[in-house]
Design an enzyme around this catalytic site. Structure first.
Site, short mmCIF file in Angstrom:
data_model
loop_
_atom_site.label_atom_id
_atom_site.label_comp_id
_atom_site.label_asym_id
_atom_site.label_seq_id
_atom_site.Cartn_x
_atom_site.Cartn_y
_atom_site.Cartn_z
CB ILE A 24 -0.94 -0.03 1.23
CG1 ILE A 24 -2.03 -1.09 1.02
CG2 ILE A 24 -1.55 1.35 1.49
CD1 ILE A 24 -2.94 -1.31 2.22
CG ASP A 66 13.18 0.18 13.19
OD1 ASP A 66 11.99 0.51 13.42
OD2 ASP A 66 13.68 -0.88 13.58
CB VAL A 67 8.77 4.03 12.21
CG1 VAL A 67 8.74 4.44 10.75
CG2 VAL A 67 8.06 2.71 12.43
CG ASN A 93 1.60 2.71 4.61
OD1 ASN A 93 0.46 2.28 4.48
ND2 ASN A 93 2.67 2.04 4.15
CB SER A 145 -6.99 -1.40 9.74
OG SER A 145 -7.55 -2.69 9.79
CE1 TYR A 158 -2.36 -4.18 11.30
CE2 TYR A 158 -4.74 -4.46 11.25
CZ TYR A 158 -3.57 -4.09 10.61
OH TYR A 158 -3.61 -3.63 9.33
CE LYS A 162 -3.14 -0.47 10.80
NZ LYS A 162 -2.17 0.48 10.19
CB THR A 193 -0.26 -5.94 0.52
OG1 THR A 193 -0.70 -6.29 1.83
CG2 THR A 193 -0.99 -4.71 0.03
P1 NDP Z 1 3.44 -4.58 3.70
O1 NDP Z 1 3.92 -5.64 4.63
O2 NDP Z 1 3.80 -4.65 2.26
O3 NDP Z 1 3.91 -3.14 4.23
C1 NDP Z 1 4.37 -2.86 5.51
C2 NDP Z 1 5.48 -1.84 5.33
O4 NDP Z 1 5.84 -1.29 6.61
C3 NDP Z 1 6.74 -2.45 4.72
O5 NDP Z 1 7.18 -1.65 3.66
C4 NDP Z 1 7.74 -2.45 5.87
O6 NDP Z 1 9.06 -2.24 5.39
C5 NDP Z 1 7.25 -1.23 6.69
N1 NDP Z 1 7.65 -1.33 8.09
C6 NDP Z 1 7.27 -2.26 9.00
N2 NDP Z 1 7.86 -2.03 10.17
C7 NDP Z 1 8.65 -0.92 10.00
C8 NDP Z 1 9.52 -0.20 10.84
N3 NDP Z 1 9.73 -0.56 12.12
N4 NDP Z 1 10.15 0.88 10.34
C9 NDP Z 1 9.97 1.26 9.05
N5 NDP Z 1 9.15 0.62 8.21
C10 NDP Z 1 8.50 -0.47 8.68
O7 NDP Z 1 1.88 -4.56 3.90
P2 NDP Z 1 0.74 -3.48 3.48
O8 NDP Z 1 1.18 -2.65 2.36
O9 NDP Z 1 -0.49 -4.25 3.40
O10 NDP Z 1 0.67 -2.58 4.82
C11 NDP Z 1 0.83 -1.17 4.82
C12 NDP Z 1 -0.09 -0.57 5.86
O11 NDP Z 1 -1.44 -0.82 5.47
C13 NDP Z 1 0.08 -1.16 7.25
O12 NDP Z 1 -0.04 -0.12 8.22
C14 NDP Z 1 -1.11 -2.08 7.37
O13 NDP Z 1 -1.48 -2.29 8.71
C15 NDP Z 1 -2.14 -1.33 6.58
N6 NDP Z 1 -3.29 -2.08 6.11
C16 NDP Z 1 -3.18 -3.13 5.22
C17 NDP Z 1 -4.31 -3.78 4.76
C18 NDP Z 1 -4.25 -4.89 3.76
O14 NDP Z 1 -5.29 -5.53 3.51
N7 NDP Z 1 -3.14 -5.17 3.13
C19 NDP Z 1 -5.63 -3.41 5.22
C20 NDP Z 1 -5.65 -2.29 6.15
C21 NDP Z 1 -4.51 -1.68 6.56
P3 NDP Z 1 10.34 -2.95 6.08
O15 NDP Z 1 9.92 -4.33 6.48
O16 NDP Z 1 11.40 -2.92 5.02
O17 NDP Z 1 10.69 -2.07 7.24
#
Ligand code: NDP
Length: 255
Positions: A24, A66-67, A93, A145, A158, A162, A193
């Protein structure tokens, strides 16, 4: 009145998207980039970020961060300002998922989810907000979410994260409005995703339940969230703040 292209243009904006290298977040980066923004993708995995930036081309930048390293937020914002430009749009995000029974969810696991979604978002928001206030211009988005809206079993931490985002968007929006800033949240339905694949694969009953309550059927695509982000960040939404916008094929109102 703004012209149609002006209303939806993000030309001149610098958008930092956490989790922008995948799923996303990457789709939001693609859509905002297409609308003219300079985009800054943030995540922990350098390889994912590099590949994502290569797909976007010019006006795309990657910063590994890292956030949950809260103390590093100010440094990241300063580096982006000097190497790319001052951030005018922050998209909180980045997220992790945790699916397990509530009674088995440990304090440590719960804390990790909150650190990523909530305290990580606050650390970055606190770091970018003073610059936005000084320039009297800025938008902040959260990725919420369906768990922001209704109860879902097996995702207690979670859900806490959210639902907190909905409140944070409201609270920040009232505090920041006088400074020319807007803060909103998007609540995606089930979107294809890596995260949703991991959460749903091997759980046909949960999948059937989701499809059964989504009037438009099936799952959404990351770009569905990307275009919603463009709208909320653009001048077209200049009087919209503090809201949570479901983008869910009707799942949140489905019977
Ligand atoms: P992904 O797993 O593809 O995305 C998650 C992203 O968050 C990755 O790019 C990851 O990068 C990054 N991330 C995780 N932890 C950290 C951290 N500590 N620091 C920096 N970056 C971080 O899944 P989605 O795209 O689905 O998720 C994106 C958002 O959308 C999330 O907040 C999720 O909860 C939300 N969401 C998703 C839904 C779905 O159906 N897919 C529905 C509703 C909400 P890296 O691991 O490299 O750090």
């Amino acid at each position: 009145m703004l012209s149609f292209p002006e209303a939806f243009s993000l030309r001149g904006e610098v958008a930092l998207i956490t989790g922008g290298g995948t799923g996303i977040g990457f789709a939001m980066a693609q859509a905002m980039h297409a609308a003219g923004a300079r985009v800054v993708l943030v995540g922990r995995r350098e390889a994912e970020l590099t590949a994502a930036v290569a797909k976007l081309g010019e006006r795309a930048h990657a910063f590994a961060h890292d956030v949950t390293d809260f103390a590093a937020a100010d440094g990241l914002v300063a580096r982006v300002a000097s190497e790319v430009g001052p951030i005018s749009c922050l998209v909180n995000n980045a997220g992790i998922h945790l699916k397990k029974p509530a009674v088995e969810t440990t304090t440590e696991e719960f804390q990790k989810v909150l650190n990523t979604h909530i305290l990580g978002a606050h650390a970055l928001t606190r770091a970018v907000a003073p610059g936005m206030m000084a320039r009297k211009h800025g938008t902040i988005l959260f990725t919420g979410s369906m768990a922001s809206i209704f109860g879902i079993p097996l995702v207690i931490a979670y859900t806490a994260a959210k639902t907190a985002m909905v409140g944070m968007a409201k609270a920040y929006s009232t505090e920041f409005a006088a400074h020319g800033m807007r803060v909103n949240c998007i609540a995606p339905g089930w979107i294809e995703t890596e995260m949703s694949r991991k959460a749903l694969d091997g759980d046909p009953a949960r999948k059937a339940k989701i499809f059964g309550r989504t009037p438009m059927g099936g799952m959404g695509q990351p770009e569905d969230i990307g275009w919603a982000a463009v709208y909320l960040a653009s001048p077209a939404a200049k009087f919209v703040t503090g809201v949570t916008l479901p983008v869910d094929g009707g799942a949140s109102v489905g019977f």
